[in-house]
Scaffold this active site. Structure first.
Site, PDB file in Angstrom:
ATOM      1  N   ASP A  92      -3.466   7.950  -0.601  1.00 30.74           N
ATOM      2  CA  ASP A  92      -4.243   9.125  -0.971  1.00 30.74           C
ATOM      3  C   ASP A  92      -5.696   8.705  -1.217  1.00 30.74           C
ATOM      4  OD1 ASP A  92      -4.351   7.990  -3.565  1.00 30.74           O
ATOM      5  OD2 ASP A  92      -2.710   9.232  -4.287  1.00 30.74           O
ATOM      6  N   TYR A 106       0.619  10.617  -6.202  1.00 32.55           N
ATOM      7  CA  TYR A 106       1.567   9.572  -5.756  1.00 32.55           C
ATOM      8  C   TYR A 106       2.014   9.799  -4.311  1.00 32.55           C
ATOM      9  CZ  TYR A 106       1.680   8.440 -10.711  1.00 32.55           C
ATOM     10  OH  TYR A 106       1.328   8.100 -11.994  1.00 32.55           O
ATOM     11  N   ALA A 107       1.117  10.252  -3.473  1.00 31.90           N
ATOM     12  CA  ALA A 107       1.432  10.535  -2.072  1.00 31.90           C
ATOM     13  C   ALA A 107       1.457   9.285  -1.201  1.00 31.90           C
ATOM     14  CB  ALA A 107       0.423  11.532  -1.508  1.00 31.90           C
ATOM     15  N   ASN A 108       1.147   8.147  -1.748  1.00 25.41           N
ATOM     16  CA  ASN A 108       1.069   6.907  -0.996  1.00 25.41           C
ATOM     17  C   ASN A 108       2.417   6.507  -0.437  1.00 25.41           C
ATOM     18  OD1 ASN A 108      -1.651   6.627  -2.188  1.00 25.41           O
ATOM     19  ND2 ASN A 108      -0.452   6.267  -4.041  1.00 25.41           N
ATOM     20  N   HIS A 117       7.129  -6.400  14.387  1.00 24.19           N
ATOM     21  CA  HIS A 117       8.424  -6.142  13.759  1.00 24.19           C
ATOM     22  C   HIS A 117       8.412  -6.552  12.285  1.00 24.19           C
ATOM     23  CE1 HIS A 117      12.719  -5.734  13.399  1.00 24.19           C
ATOM     24  NE2 HIS A 117      12.855  -7.016  13.099  1.00 24.19           N
TER      25      HIS A 117
END
Length: 129
Positions: free
Chosen positions: A28, A121-123, A20
């Site tokens: 990327d 910037y796909a992170n 949790h």
């Protein structure tokens, strides 16, 4: 032998340790290496697998509470690309922040999954619910 779902034993081991409010990074292909956190490298070739593909695979084993991405993702990608990522996160609150601030969250993650993603910037950082 596993027949369905995630087959990668290293990835399953990483997911089993997330609790949790712990976080997990999906990156990327060009994201920097962070020696202090475990990295599972799934990259094969440019674009394989993509961040949304990895996220889709994780959603069966990982309860998402919220997610973060860099604001620069919005400025550097088409509406269609943005929609694909938002659809992959359907139902999950998504916050955008400057890339510099995004990277400050990374060392606190349980692990990082590197993909072959080429979208700028796909992170994303995912928080377990």
């Amino acid at each position: 032998m596993l027949k369905t779902g995630i087959l990668n034993p290293a990835l399953l081991h990483l997911l089993a340790r997330i609790r949790h409010t712990n976080t997990l990074v999906i990156s990327d292909r060009g994201f920097p290496f962070w020696p202090q956190i475990e990295t599972i490298d799934l990259s094969l070739i440019d674009g394989v697998p993509t961040v949304p593909q990895v996220l889709a695979a994780l959603r069966g084993n990982f309860v998402l509470g919220r997610a973060w991405m860099a604001q620069e993702f919005l400025a550097n990608n088409t509406d269609a690309t943005q929609a694909a990522f938002k659809n992959a996160l359907a139902g999950v609150p998504l916050e955008f922040e400057p890339h510099v601030d995004f990277k400050k969250r990374v060392p606190h993650a349980i692990g990082l999954i590197r993909t072959g993603e080429t979208v700028q910037y796909a992170n994303m950082i995912l928080e377990s619910a």
